[in-house]
Design an enzyme around this catalytic site. Structure first.
Site, PDB file in Angstrom:
ATOM      1  N   GLY A  26       0.839  -1.057  -0.173  1.00  0.00           N
ATOM      2  CA  GLY A  26       0.045  -0.262   0.000  1.00  0.00           C
ATOM      3  C   GLY A  26       0.977   1.252   0.042  1.00  0.00           C
ATOM      4  N   GLN A  28       2.770   2.864   2.163  1.00  0.00           N
ATOM      5  CA  GLN A  28       4.093   2.614   2.816  1.00  0.00           C
ATOM      6  C   GLN A  28       4.802   1.404   2.160  1.00  0.00           C
ATOM      7  OE1 GLN A  28       6.004   4.239   5.102  1.00  0.00           O
ATOM      8  NE2 GLN A  28       4.413   5.711   5.350  1.00  0.00           N
ATOM      9  N   ASP A  82      -3.404  -0.965  10.453  1.00  0.00           N
ATOM     10  CA  ASP A  82      -3.020  -1.518  11.810  1.00  0.00           C
ATOM     11  C   ASP A  82      -4.205  -2.274  12.206  1.00  0.00           C
ATOM     12  OD1 ASP A  82      -0.348  -0.306  12.210  1.00  0.00           O
ATOM     13  OD2 ASP A  82      -1.579   1.581  11.728  1.00  0.00           O
ATOM     14  N   HIS A 107       4.667   1.073  12.822  1.00  0.00           N
ATOM     15  CA  HIS A 107       3.794   1.995  13.672  1.00  0.00           C
ATOM     16  C   HIS A 107       3.962   1.041  15.265  1.00  0.00           C
ATOM     17  CE1 HIS A 107       0.976   4.231  15.630  1.00  0.00           C
ATOM     18  NE2 HIS A 107      -0.075   4.047  15.154  1.00  0.00           N
ATOM     19  N   GLU A 194      -2.932  12.696  17.178  1.00  0.00           N
ATOM     20  CA  GLU A 194      -4.299  12.645  16.560  1.00  0.00           C
ATOM     21  C   GLU A 194      -5.470  12.777  17.443  1.00  0.00           C
ATOM     22  OE1 GLU A 194      -2.699   8.722  14.012  1.00  0.00           O
ATOM     23  OE2 GLU A 194      -3.998   8.365  15.535  1.00  0.00           O
ATOM     24  N   SER A 252       4.761  40.762   8.869  1.00  0.00           N
ATOM     25  CA  SER A 252       4.786  42.444   9.002  1.00  0.00           C
ATOM     26  C   SER A 252       5.004  42.751  10.206  1.00  0.00           C
ATOM     27  CB  SER A 252       3.736  42.985   8.168  1.00  0.00           C
ATOM     28  OG  SER A 252       2.734  42.632   9.269  1.00  0.00           O
TER      29      SER A 252
HETATM   30  P1  NDP Z   1      -2.571   1.078   3.316  1.00  0.00           P
HETATM   31  O1  NDP Z   1      -3.703   1.288   3.595  1.00  0.00           O
HETATM   32  O2  NDP Z   1      -1.934   1.770   2.195  1.00  0.00           O
HETATM   33  O3  NDP Z   1      -2.346  -0.421   2.797  1.00  0.00           O
HETATM   34  C1  NDP Z   1      -1.651  -1.522   3.275  1.00  0.00           C
HETATM   35  C2  NDP Z   1      -1.783  -2.910   2.324  1.00  0.00           C
HETATM   36  O4  NDP Z   1      -2.416  -3.634   3.159  1.00  0.00           O
HETATM   37  C3  NDP Z   1      -2.400  -2.720   1.085  1.00  0.00           C
HETATM   38  O5  NDP Z   1      -1.741  -3.610   0.159  1.00  0.00           O
HETATM   39  C4  NDP Z   1      -3.799  -3.471   1.517  1.00  0.00           C
HETATM   40  O6  NDP Z   1      -4.430  -3.963  -0.017  1.00  0.00           O
HETATM   41  C5  NDP Z   1      -3.423  -4.301   2.298  1.00  0.00           C
HETATM   42  N1  NDP Z   1      -4.630  -4.828   2.965  1.00  0.00           N
HETATM   43  C6  NDP Z   1      -5.700  -4.262   3.543  1.00  0.00           C
HETATM   44  N2  NDP Z   1      -6.651  -4.960   3.809  1.00  0.00           N
HETATM   45  C7  NDP Z   1      -6.109  -6.209   3.920  1.00  0.00           C
HETATM   46  C8  NDP Z   1      -6.665  -7.446   4.399  1.00  0.00           C
HETATM   47  N3  NDP Z   1      -7.726  -7.834   5.142  1.00  0.00           N
HETATM   48  N4  NDP Z   1      -5.884  -8.526   4.158  1.00  0.00           N
HETATM   49  C9  NDP Z   1      -4.748  -8.507   3.477  1.00  0.00           C
HETATM   50  N5  NDP Z   1      -4.136  -7.357   3.160  1.00  0.00           N
HETATM   51  C10 NDP Z   1      -4.754  -6.129   3.458  1.00  0.00           C
HETATM   52  O7  NDP Z   1      -1.678   0.839   4.458  1.00  0.00           O
HETATM   53  P2  NDP Z   1      -0.509   2.019   4.788  1.00  0.00           P
HETATM   54  O8  NDP Z   1       0.698   1.986   3.960  1.00  0.00           O
HETATM   55  O9  NDP Z   1      -1.008   3.499   5.263  1.00  0.00           O
HETATM   56  O10 NDP Z   1       0.069   1.663   6.506  1.00  0.00           O
HETATM   57  C11 NDP Z   1       0.790   0.367   6.632  1.00  0.00           C
HETATM   58  C12 NDP Z   1       1.627   0.698   7.967  1.00  0.00           C
HETATM   59  O11 NDP Z   1       2.539   2.006   7.998  1.00  0.00           O
HETATM   60  C13 NDP Z   1       0.668   0.828   9.200  1.00  0.00           C
HETATM   61  O12 NDP Z   1       1.388   0.231  10.385  1.00  0.00           O
HETATM   62  C14 NDP Z   1       0.876   2.306   9.299  1.00  0.00           C
HETATM   63  O13 NDP Z   1       0.409   2.692  10.790  1.00  0.00           O
HETATM   64  C15 NDP Z   1       2.146   2.712   9.099  1.00  0.00           C
HETATM   65  N6  NDP Z   1       2.526   4.163   8.431  1.00  0.00           N
HETATM   66  C16 NDP Z   1       1.716   4.563   7.673  1.00  0.00           C
HETATM   67  C17 NDP Z   1       1.864   6.159   7.278  1.00  0.00           C
HETATM   68  C18 NDP Z   1       1.038   6.620   6.343  1.00  0.00           C
HETATM   69  O14 NDP Z   1       1.353   7.725   5.825  1.00  0.00           O
HETATM   70  N7  NDP Z   1       0.326   5.883   5.440  1.00  0.00           N
HETATM   71  C19 NDP Z   1       3.070   6.913   7.935  1.00  0.00           C
HETATM   72  C20 NDP Z   1       3.792   5.898   8.939  1.00  0.00           C
HETATM   73  C21 NDP Z   1       3.504   4.745   9.132  1.00  0.00           C
HETATM   74  P3  NDP Z   1      -6.096  -3.703  -0.131  1.00  0.00           P
HETATM   75  O15 NDP Z   1      -6.214  -2.342   0.628  1.00  0.00           O
HETATM   76  O16 NDP Z   1      -6.207  -3.738  -1.459  1.00  0.00           O
HETATM   77  O17 NDP Z   1      -6.732  -4.605   0.494  1.00  0.00           O
END
Ligand code: NDP
Length: 337
Positions: A26, A28, A82, A107, A194, A252
């Protein structure tokens, strides 16, 4: 004094030859996978069969199921959302862990609040970017790097810290700096921003809007003045570069005099804010929030949907849409996306 690591303290050779699985391609995952590969490391992707999987294939990665990637790699980056991570961990990761593997989190939430409890025979670390995924990639490419909070939760091999720093370097973070802390502290700071800073800042903004609109100023003008112009966002950039007080000098003399002399009028808000923020902090630290968010998840997701629908019909959303259209805000971004 906080300990901050830079490139000099990290050696990528420590993990060269290991296979890294990015579990979740996704925001990250897609950025970190490309950075690690461009640093010369062996990266595979684990993802369910969806659009993110197709993106990983298009980017040239070998993509496996989450379980197969967990089996094949010795270093696992858990980068799924998460709230579903404990379920994914239990089903697709835990059965494939063996001594010496390393689990990395972006995280500290799930480890910090005991929602995932890994076996003692693996290394558990955190590299938590203070940056969205697009910035993780862009700052790697530009050479600037991005800051992270890092920590070792479990050191089974005796080399967890060296492996963590090697990964932080390869992903582009030690270039900017990696500040060491526990996973629970990282999660607490994040949730506090948050749940305390964000809402308090939001109330200030809403009260300013109400005050000016009730006094008869056009809503579009009020929103433009307060934040739509981008002036405030620019000031925040300057706060980052120069500091909260030093950036005053960019404004200013009238602005500086007015801000300084009128600040005292608002100091009686301090005790109320401290009390409320203290309550939020305690709720987070005690684990009460994590417990609340883990229970009846479906109801909470439904609540989020209802709130989003309600927000779409609020006057403020309509004022914002009208002002954004009138000033063509976002047109350039839409044209290039
Ligand atoms: P995303 O929501 O972008 O996606 C993560 C991935 O997980 C995608 O490939 C998604 O595919 C997959 N996914 C979602 N649901 C499922 C499921 N049920 N089973 C298997 N795979 C699944 O996550 P982020 O990248 O935003 O976050 C990832 C980590 O990084 C977290 O721990 C977050 O706290 C941390 N983080 C995020 C930041 C950010 O700015 N986004 C900043 C710093 C840390 P799909 O949705 O197609 O199912």
């Amino acid at each position: 004094m906080a300990v901050i690591y830079h490139d000099e303290e990290a050696n990528v050779d420590v993990i060269r030859g290991e296979t890294i699985a990015i579990l979740g391609y996704g925001n990250q995952g897609s950025a970190q996978a490309r950075n690690l590969r461009d640093s010369g490391l062996n990266v595979i992707v684990g993802n369910i069969d969806d659009a993110y999987r197709a993106a990983a294939v298009k980017d040239g990665f070998a993509v496996l199921s989450l379980a197969d990637a967990s089996t094949r790699a010795s270093i696992l980056f858990l980068l799924t959302p998460d709230e579903i991570m404990p379920e994914i961990y239990a089903r697709d990761v835990a059965p494939h862990l063996s001594p010496g593997k390393l689990l990395n989190f972006a995280h500290g939430y799930n480890i910090g609040f005991n929602l995932i409890v890994p076996p003692a025979f693996i290394d558990v670390v955190m590299i938590a970017p203070r940056m969205i995924g697009a910035g993780v990639r862009d700052s790697y490419v530009s050479g600037e790097g991005f800051p992270s909070f890092v920590g070792v939760h479990q050191d089974a091999t005796g080399t967890a810290k060296q492996r963590m720093l090697a990964l932080a370097k390869a992903v582009g973070s030690t270039r900017a700096g990696c500040l060491e802390m526990s996973l629970r502290d990282e999660a607490t700071l994040d949730l506090f921003t948050e749940q305390a800073f964000g809402p308090a800042f939001g109330r200030v903004m809403m009260t300013a809007i109400d005050t000016l609109v009730e006094a008869g100023y056009p809503p579009e003008a009020v929103l433009m003045e307060l934040y739509l112009s981008g002036e405030m966002a620019y000031s925040f950039l300057k706060i980052r570069e120069l500091g909260m007080l030093k950036q005053h000098e960019l404004h200013s003399h009238t602005s500086q005099y007015g801000t300084i002399t009128r600040s005292a009028r608002y100091t009686d808000l301090d005790s109320l804010l401290k009390q409320k923020m203290g309550e939020s902090l305690e709720e987070i630290r005690s684990g009460a929030f994590a417990k609340e968010w883990s229970s009846d998840r479906a109801d909470k997701i439904e609540l989020l949907k209802q709130v989003r629908a309600m927000q779409a019909s609020l006057p403020m959303t309509q004022w914002e849409d009208a002002a954004r259209r009138a000033f063509r805000i976002g047109d350039a971004a839409r044209r290039t996306s």
